[in-house]
Design a protein around this motif. Structure first.
Motif, PDB file in Angstrom:
ATOM      1  N   GLU A 179       0.835  -1.203   0.000  1.00  0.00           N
ATOM      2  CA  GLU A 179       0.000   0.000   0.000  1.00  0.00           C
ATOM      3  C   GLU A 179       0.871   1.255   0.000  1.00  0.00           C
ATOM      4  O   GLU A 179       1.863   1.333   0.730  1.00  0.00           O
ATOM      5  CB  GLU A 179      -0.890   0.021   1.248  1.00  0.00           C
ATOM      6  CG  GLU A 179      -1.873  -1.134   1.357  1.00  0.00           C
ATOM      7  CD  GLU A 179      -3.148  -0.916   0.539  1.00  0.00           C
ATOM      8  OE1 GLU A 179      -3.271   0.130  -0.115  1.00  0.00           O
ATOM      9  OE2 GLU A 179      -4.007  -1.829   0.566  1.00  0.00           O
ATOM     10  N   ARG A 188      -5.664  -0.012   7.235  1.00  0.00           N
ATOM     11  CA  ARG A 188      -4.936  -0.274   5.997  1.00  0.00           C
ATOM     12  C   ARG A 188      -3.488  -0.593   6.333  1.00  0.00           C
ATOM     13  O   ARG A 188      -2.723   0.275   6.735  1.00  0.00           O
ATOM     14  CB  ARG A 188      -5.019   0.936   5.065  1.00  0.00           C
ATOM     15  CG  ARG A 188      -4.428   0.665   3.677  1.00  0.00           C
ATOM     16  CD  ARG A 188      -4.548   1.855   2.747  1.00  0.00           C
ATOM     17  NE  ARG A 188      -5.923   2.283   2.553  1.00  0.00           N
ATOM     18  CZ  ARG A 188      -6.835   1.627   1.829  1.00  0.00           C
ATOM     19  NH1 ARG A 188      -6.489   0.519   1.198  1.00  0.00           N
ATOM     20  NH2 ARG A 188      -8.067   2.061   1.719  1.00  0.00           N
ATOM     21  N   THR A 189      -3.114  -1.850   6.197  1.00  0.00           N
ATOM     22  CA  THR A 189      -1.738  -2.274   6.478  1.00  0.00           C
ATOM     23  C   THR A 189      -1.217  -3.035   5.263  1.00  0.00           C
ATOM     24  O   THR A 189      -1.985  -3.345   4.355  1.00  0.00           O
ATOM     25  CB  THR A 189      -1.711  -3.198   7.723  1.00  0.00           C
ATOM     26  OG1 THR A 189      -2.691  -4.220   7.547  1.00  0.00           O
ATOM     27  CG2 THR A 189      -2.007  -2.418   8.990  1.00  0.00           C
ATOM     28  N   GLU A 261     -14.567   0.798   3.960  1.00  0.00           N
ATOM     29  CA  GLU A 261     -14.993  -0.552   3.541  1.00  0.00           C
ATOM     30  C   GLU A 261     -14.602  -1.622   4.556  1.00  0.00           C
ATOM     31  O   GLU A 261     -13.457  -1.697   4.989  1.00  0.00           O
ATOM     32  CB  GLU A 261     -14.333  -0.863   2.187  1.00  0.00           C
ATOM     33  CG  GLU A 261     -14.549  -2.278   1.721  1.00  0.00           C
ATOM     34  CD  GLU A 261     -13.849  -2.592   0.398  1.00  0.00           C
ATOM     35  OE1 GLU A 261     -13.623  -1.661  -0.400  1.00  0.00           O
ATOM     36  OE2 GLU A 261     -13.537  -3.770   0.172  1.00  0.00           O
ATOM     37  N   LEU A 262     -15.578  -2.477   4.900  1.00  0.00           N
ATOM     38  CA  LEU A 262     -15.282  -3.667   5.709  1.00  0.00           C
ATOM     39  C   LEU A 262     -15.150  -4.884   4.809  1.00  0.00           C
ATOM     40  O   LEU A 262     -14.377  -5.792   5.076  1.00  0.00           O
ATOM     41  CB  LEU A 262     -16.425  -3.963   6.691  1.00  0.00           C
ATOM     42  CG  LEU A 262     -16.696  -2.977   7.803  1.00  0.00           C
ATOM     43  CD1 LEU A 262     -17.862  -3.473   8.646  1.00  0.00           C
ATOM     44  CD2 LEU A 262     -15.459  -2.809   8.675  1.00  0.00           C
TER      45      LEU A 262
HETATM   46  P1  ATP Z   1      -9.565  -0.587  -0.330  1.00  0.00           P
HETATM   47  O1  ATP Z   1     -10.461   0.013  -1.393  1.00  0.00           O
HETATM   48  O2  ATP Z   1      -9.871  -0.123   1.061  1.00  0.00           O
HETATM   49  O3  ATP Z   1      -8.117  -0.570  -0.681  1.00  0.00           O
HETATM   50  P2  ATP Z   1     -10.137  -3.076  -1.598  1.00  0.00           P
HETATM   51  O4  ATP Z   1     -11.451  -2.765  -2.240  1.00  0.00           O
HETATM   52  O5  ATP Z   1      -8.907  -3.052  -2.422  1.00  0.00           O
HETATM   53  O6  ATP Z   1      -9.944  -2.140  -0.295  1.00  0.00           O
HETATM   54  P3  ATP Z   1     -10.621  -5.870  -1.517  1.00  0.00           P
HETATM   55  O7  ATP Z   1      -9.652  -6.195  -2.563  1.00  0.00           O
HETATM   56  O8  ATP Z   1     -12.096  -5.887  -1.846  1.00  0.00           O
HETATM   57  O9  ATP Z   1     -10.254  -4.454  -0.856  1.00  0.00           O
HETATM   58  O10 ATP Z   1     -10.319  -6.800  -0.271  1.00  0.00           O
HETATM   59  C1  ATP Z   1     -11.337  -7.335   0.548  1.00  0.00           C
HETATM   60  C2  ATP Z   1     -11.178  -6.904   1.983  1.00  0.00           C
HETATM   61  O11 ATP Z   1      -9.839  -7.101   2.458  1.00  0.00           O
HETATM   62  C3  ATP Z   1     -11.429  -5.413   2.211  1.00  0.00           C
HETATM   63  O12 ATP Z   1     -12.801  -5.137   2.322  1.00  0.00           O
HETATM   64  C4  ATP Z   1     -10.718  -5.182   3.529  1.00  0.00           C
HETATM   65  O13 ATP Z   1     -11.524  -5.566   4.642  1.00  0.00           O
HETATM   66  C5  ATP Z   1      -9.530  -6.115   3.430  1.00  0.00           C
HETATM   67  N1  ATP Z   1      -8.361  -5.342   3.014  1.00  0.00           N
HETATM   68  C6  ATP Z   1      -7.979  -4.997   1.769  1.00  0.00           C
HETATM   69  N2  ATP Z   1      -6.838  -4.292   1.777  1.00  0.00           N
HETATM   70  C7  ATP Z   1      -6.472  -4.168   3.076  1.00  0.00           C
HETATM   71  C8  ATP Z   1      -5.380  -3.550   3.751  1.00  0.00           C
HETATM   72  N3  ATP Z   1      -4.407  -2.942   3.076  1.00  0.00           N
HETATM   73  N4  ATP Z   1      -5.331  -3.611   5.094  1.00  0.00           N
HETATM   74  C9  ATP Z   1      -6.299  -4.244   5.790  1.00  0.00           C
HETATM   75  N5  ATP Z   1      -7.355  -4.855   5.220  1.00  0.00           N
HETATM   76  C10 ATP Z   1      -7.453  -4.832   3.880  1.00  0.00           C
END
Ligand code: ATP
Length: 434
Positions: A179, A188-189, A261-262
């Motif tokens: 990230e 976000r990690t 987003e969860l």
């Molecule tokens: P964002 O838009 O916040 O970057 P994303 O839409 O890319 O998230 P997805 O690819 O749909 O995320 O991943 C599914 C789930 O994994 C997310 O809803 C979130 O709960 C979790 N997730 C994704 N990226 C991260 C992150 N960098 N740190 C923690 N949790 C994450």
């Protein structure tokens, strides 16, 4: 939020990683209570998605993965975020996370300058080398999502389980994304755990199953205690959709900094199975022996994050109230999500109470996760259990030696009930029922 971060550290939910060396780039370690709570979040998900269903089976695919997977899935080309630099303060940002000025220019969140570079795609996958030689033939990737592990095992699962669509594979595990701007505590990690279901359906039924999973997953969060007004389902606009998606909706939570987003629920169509079939030369389709029909199923994917879910549960549960004129902090966590379900508390440290207290603990340990605390005054111990969300305290006092009964105290109401020890397991089980 600050209060929650303080509580997480002070009570052993989440510690900054490598803290003795000044921390390490937005990484976190889960402490004794955090690890229990995260396990409970995963267990609650697994129970709903696998245990309570006939048509869903489990999977645990490798994290270290072949570049061929990511080439076929489109991640090597498309799994990028738009990276920009601020020319004034040199900070790097994700373009879509910067505010814009009235005349449409991006504005730096650090120094407010609008002198920002053009966005360029930055691939979020962590690249490494498998084996002792660091050459092109040894390149491997840490998976950025668990989903591809489901698709490359599609034929294996179909053969071993004799399933017919609709059916699903469920997986919980770590994913890694480099990230650009990690932050907001564990929201976000770069290393995080995902809980993903890939649900394979007949193509014509995919809109219906997409709606089904949006509703089902939204209600899951309500069931585990998140108030409805803190949740919303947001459908993505066409320009926001990922390269594989025919429709996506996010379950969002009202975090202290705004909606976040969860979980994402996506209609991935037949994109992934077709891509892997083409790249591998294998047949990845379903053959219906009764009708003679052959097709590539479409996939509905509810994908959630453990840490974000945990954080939402903690924020929603965090309350303060007053008991007997004294302020207290209470985590009103769902009993199955709380780190401990029961705390066994001998009223005094005197030797006379300890053998019976340990007997009571031994009765409850096979049933659920118990804390055992003999330190300090009983009132302070109740406060600590309230603050970490333990739904029930079981107190062993001097009368217990005579009447073979204990006091069961409720976290939310603080009401106390005298329960015979030989009925204790039954009472605890019924109080903690799903
Ligand atoms: P964002 O838009 O916040 O970057 P994303 O839409 O890319 O998230 P997805 O690819 O749909 O995320 O991943 C599914 C789930 O994994 C997310 O809803 C979130 O709960 C979790 N997730 C994704 N990226 C991260 C992150 N960098 N740190 C923690 N949790 C994450």
């Amino acid at each position: 939020m600050e209060e929650l971060v303080r509580l997480c550290k002070a009570r052993g939910f989440v510690f900054p990683s490598a803290e003795i060396y000044g921390g390490f780039r937005s990484t976190y370690d889960y402490g004794p209570l955090g690890v229990l709570m995260a396990r409970n979040v995963k267990e609650a998900w697994w129970r709903s998605m696998v245990q309570m269903r006939r048509e869903v089976v489990g999977l645990d695919a490798a994290i270290l993965s072949s570049p061929k997977i990511w080439e076929a899935s489109g991640h090597l080309k498309n799994f990028t975020d738009p990276l920009v630099d601020c020319r004034s303060c040199k900070q790097r940002w994700r373009a879509d996370q910067l505010p814009t000025t009235e005349d449409g220019k991006l504005k730096c969140l650090n120094c407010a300058s609008t002198d920002i570079t053009e966005a360029r795609p930055f691939n979020l996958m962590f690249k490494t080398f498998a084996g002792p030689v660091e050459d092109d033939g040894a390149v491997a990737y840490l998976r950025p999502e668990t989903a591809q592990g489901h698709f490359v095992n599609f034929a294996n699962v179909l053969q071993t389980e004799h399933l017919r669509p609709p059916f699903g594979t469920a997986q919980i595990g770590k994913s890694f994304r480099n990230e650009i701007t990690p932050g907001n505590f564990v929201f976000r990690t770069r290393e995080f755990e995902q809980m993903e279901l890939e649900y394979f359906v007949p193509p014509a039924d995919s809109p219906r199953w997409f709606e089904y999973w949006c509703k089902e997953r939204f209600e899951w969060y309500l069931r585990f205690g998140i108030p409805r007004e803190m949740l919303r389902l947001r459908h993505h606009a066409a320009e926001e959709l990922s390269h594989y998606s025919a429709g996506t909706a996010d379950v969002e939570f009202d975090f202290p900094w705004g909606w976040g987003e969860l979980e994402g629920i996506a209609n991935r169509t037949d994109f992934d199975l077709k891509a892997h079939a083409e790249a591998s030369g294998q047949v990845l389709e379903y053959f219906d022996q009764t009708t003679g029909e052959r097709y590539v199923p479409h996939v509905i994917e509810p994908a959630a994050g453990v840490a974000r879910t945990m954080m939402a549960f903690l924020i929603a549960a965090y309350t303060t109230d007053e008991v007997a004129g004294e302020a207290r902090t209470v985590l009103r966590l769902h009993p199955r999500i709380a780190p401990y379900q029961v705390a066994v508390l001998p009223l005094s440290k005197k030797d006379t109470l300890l053998p019976l207290s340990e007997e009571v603990l031994a009765l409850l340990q096979p049933v659920t996760m118990c804390d055992y605390d003999v330190t300090r005054a009983i009132g302070r111990r109740y406060r600590r259990q309230d603050e970490i969300g333990t739904p029930l305290c079981v107190t062993v006092d001097f009368e217990s030696l005579e009447d073979k009964a204990v006091t069961v105290r409720d976290r939310d109401t603080t009401a106390q009930e005298r329960v015979p020890i030989d009925r204790l397991v039954e009472v605890v089980q019924s109080r903690l029922a799903w």
